[in-house]
Design a protein around this motif. Structure first.
Motif, PDB file in Angstrom:
ATOM      1  N   ARG A  83       0.835  -1.204   0.000  1.00  0.00           N
ATOM      2  CA  ARG A  83       0.000   0.000   0.000  1.00  0.00           C
ATOM      3  C   ARG A  83       0.871   1.256   0.000  1.00  0.00           C
ATOM      4  NH1 ARG A  83      -3.211  -3.146   4.302  1.00  0.00           N
ATOM      5  NH2 ARG A  83      -5.048  -3.855   3.160  1.00  0.00           N
ATOM      6  N   ALA A  84       1.868   1.280   0.869  1.00  0.00           N
ATOM      7  CA  ALA A  84       2.754   2.446   0.928  1.00  0.00           C
ATOM      8  C   ALA A  84       3.562   2.581  -0.362  1.00  0.00           C
ATOM      9  CB  ALA A  84       3.684   2.339   2.138  1.00  0.00           C
ATOM     10  N   SER A  85       3.947   1.461  -0.947  1.00  0.00           N
ATOM     11  CA  SER A  85       4.717   1.495  -2.200  1.00  0.00           C
ATOM     12  C   SER A  85       3.934   2.161  -3.323  1.00  0.00           C
ATOM     13  CB  SER A  85       5.116   0.086  -2.622  1.00  0.00           C
ATOM     14  OG  SER A  85       6.053  -0.454  -1.750  1.00  0.00           O
ATOM     15  N   LYS A 104      -1.530   4.076   9.274  1.00  0.00           N
ATOM     16  CA  LYS A 104      -0.589   2.952   9.281  1.00  0.00           C
ATOM     17  C   LYS A 104       0.130   2.858   7.928  1.00  0.00           C
ATOM     18  CE  LYS A 104       0.094  -1.721  10.715  1.00  0.00           C
ATOM     19  NZ  LYS A 104      -0.372  -2.798  11.527  1.00  0.00           N
ATOM     20  N   ILE A 105      -0.616   3.074   6.848  1.00  0.00           N
ATOM     21  CA  ILE A 105       0.015   3.079   5.516  1.00  0.00           C
ATOM     22  C   ILE A 105       1.081   4.170   5.468  1.00  0.00           C
ATOM     23  CG2 ILE A 105      -0.354   3.472   3.044  1.00  0.00           C
ATOM     24  CD1 ILE A 105      -3.265   2.371   3.535  1.00  0.00           C
ATOM     25  N   LYS A 106       0.732   5.348   5.978  1.00  0.00           N
ATOM     26  CA  LYS A 106       1.678   6.465   5.997  1.00  0.00           C
ATOM     27  C   LYS A 106       2.926   6.113   6.796  1.00  0.00           C
ATOM     28  CE  LYS A 106       2.017  11.394   6.883  1.00  0.00           C
ATOM     29  NZ  LYS A 106       1.307  12.605   7.292  1.00  0.00           N
ATOM     30  N   VAL A 152       9.777   3.388   5.393  1.00  0.00           N
ATOM     31  CA  VAL A 152      10.337   2.052   5.163  1.00  0.00           C
ATOM     32  C   VAL A 152      10.478   1.807   3.663  1.00  0.00           C
ATOM     33  CG1 VAL A 152      10.011  -0.431   5.505  1.00  0.00           C
ATOM     34  CG2 VAL A 152       9.361   1.173   7.315  1.00  0.00           C
ATOM     35  N   VAL A 153       9.440   2.152   2.919  1.00  0.00           N
ATOM     36  CA  VAL A 153       9.468   1.994   1.462  1.00  0.00           C
ATOM     37  C   VAL A 153      10.582   2.845   0.860  1.00  0.00           C
ATOM     38  CG1 VAL A 153       8.193   2.515  -0.657  1.00  0.00           C
ATOM     39  CG2 VAL A 153       7.045   1.370   1.247  1.00  0.00           C
TER      40      VAL A 153
END
Length: 170
Positions: free
Chosen positions: A114-116, A148-150, A155-156
């Motif tokens: 999701r973050a990617s 949480k995605i944010k 990390v991404v």
């Protein structure tokens, strides 16, 4: 004209690299299960594409189905066609939202995935910034889920290229 009827298209006419995909990793067992299902029952759910030029289509959603159908066709176990809904998204962001929503409903994405897609969509200029991308791509998600995605974005950005099993990150 509204893209509501499934059309049979040649697999070769579908460009899976048209958009940056939200899936980061593919589970070989899941793909084998999908191939077995497609071989036994045929394609039950159309993919979504956008016509990029006459007779050529960019994939919006259905990457796993296209991948499985291409593998079956190469082995002579399925025709080299795919059922598709030809969409006409008004903007690139509409196409990205359609892709993400499809995967959220069908299998679900890891937080890393999701973050990617948030990060890549911003880098490609689809969205102005991460906040806009988060609100658009995950509009139906709770505020806590978007938060949480944010939290996965650093990390991404920092480790993304080196992580071998991104879907396993919790």
């Amino acid at each position: 004209a509204e893209g509501r009827l499934a059309q049979k298209l040649p697999l070769a006419a579908v460009d899976v690299s048209h958009m940056t995909r939200d899936r980061v990793a593919i589970d070989a067992d899941e793909l084998a299960t999908l191939e077995a299902s497609l071989k036994a029952r045929g394609q039950q759910t159309p993919i979504e594409v956008v016509e990029t030029q006459k007779g050529q289509y960019g994939l919006i959603s259905g990457w796993r189905r296209v991948t499985a159908l291409r593998a079956l066709a190469r082995r002579g176990e399925a025709p080299d066609t795919v059922l598709a809904l030809v969409r006409r998204p008004e903007t690139a962001s509409d196409a990205y939202v359609a892709m993400v929503e499809e995967n959220e409903v069908r299998v679900g994405l890891s937080y890393f995935e999701r973050a990617s897609i948030v990060s890549r969509a911003v880098k490609e200029g689809v969205f102005r910034d991460e906040t806009e991308a988060l609100k658009s791509l995950f509009a139906s998600a709770s505020r806590a889920k978007r938060s949480k995605i944010k939290s996965f974005l650093p990390v991404v950005e920092t480790l993304g290229p080196w992580i071998r099993y991104p879907a396993a990150l919790t």
